[in-house]
Design a protein around this motif. Sequence first.
Motif, PDB file in Angstrom:
ATOM      1  N   CYS A   1      -4.746   2.284   8.067  1.00 64.35           N
ATOM      2  CA  CYS A   1      -3.631   1.329   8.083  1.00 64.35           C
ATOM      3  C   CYS A   1      -3.916   0.107   7.216  1.00 64.35           C
ATOM      4  O   CYS A   1      -2.988  -0.650   6.913  1.00 64.35           O
TER       5      CYS A   1
ATOM      6  N   THR B   1       2.984   1.662   9.218  1.00 63.08           N
ATOM      7  CA  THR B   1       1.592   1.369   9.561  1.00 63.08           C
ATOM      8  C   THR B   1       1.495   0.202  10.536  1.00 63.08           C
ATOM      9  O   THR B   1       0.584   0.164  11.366  1.00 63.08           O
TER      10      THR B   1
ATOM     11  N   SER C   1      -0.059  11.990   9.864  1.00 61.71           N
ATOM     12  CA  SER C   1       0.080  11.260   8.604  1.00 61.71           C
ATOM     13  C   SER C   1      -0.976  11.693   7.589  1.00 61.71           C
ATOM     14  O   SER C   1      -0.695  11.815   6.390  1.00 61.71           O
TER      15      SER C   1
END
Length: 328
Positions: free
Chosen positions: A198, A218, A279
Amino acid sequence: PTFGPPSSSHTLRERRVNEPGCAYMAPILARIFRGHSFWTAVDASLDPCEPNYVMSQYVAEPFSALSALGLILAGSNAIHQSRKYNFETRFMLLGFAVVVMGASSAFFHVTLSQRAKGWEEMAMVWTAFGWLCVLTQMSNSSTNETPSIVMVASLGLGLWMSQLDIPIGPLIFGSRMILLVLSSCGMYFLNDCVKRYCNLELIGWSKKDLGSAAHPSTLKLQLMARWQLACGLLAFLVLVASDMFCTSMCNFQLHALWHLLIGLSCHYGLQFAMALRQSILHKAPPATSWSLGGLLGCVVPTEVPSRAMGAQLRWLLKMAGVDRLDSV
């Protein structure tokens, strides 16, 4: 059913039930069932802070038993999502570990059995170990099932140890020390995942957080990790308070509150791990959906690459101050 000879702590439980400050629920039922147990042998040396057999002779601590359903719901939802979105087996096993933790905790608070307490301690250690396995294998681009095999082997070891006649004192002390080590390592890897994938801080605020330079997806994933950590730390404080102020605060049902907070922490941890893993595998922004006014987050399927790239391009253009593109 019987679970062994009654211990001297049974007298302590009857005295706690008969305390005037704790016999507050359903006075008629309390006069009928106070101190009487359907489970003829109550042999757990560690008795959580809740009046026993006040509402029914079949359930020792009803509020603590009902609050354990939050763990079962969190784990069951994770199992359903891992099957629906085709995650690796380790995510299903981690959800199953949370279900086992909730079921064993509910069974313990119903019967106050020492064997059930051993199952609960085993399930907590297994859940923490599974969480650590999931976080450490987050960067693996292949669907490697080695962590799943390790988790199944650890489950077998835990079941074998829970069947041994280990005194409850050393058993709880050993499991809590292992939990402390595993939880510390898990928080370290959780912080590492938030920083690496992130590019944000788990604790505190960086310049990117204050400047809103990070992608919204994020930021939502970071919020999910923060909710997991906050609920876990608050649950720890509630558990300490319930042990220190048991007699004076028995009416506040702190142990049941601890179950609810741990259930929320497990939910956010499971959803964070699945959203981040999805992700990484799909090479797309994390996909989460939030309900209840942005308080409850869940993983959702990622968009197809073209739509995901289009959404990210629109966000970049918005950050650059470009409202629209003229046709060439």
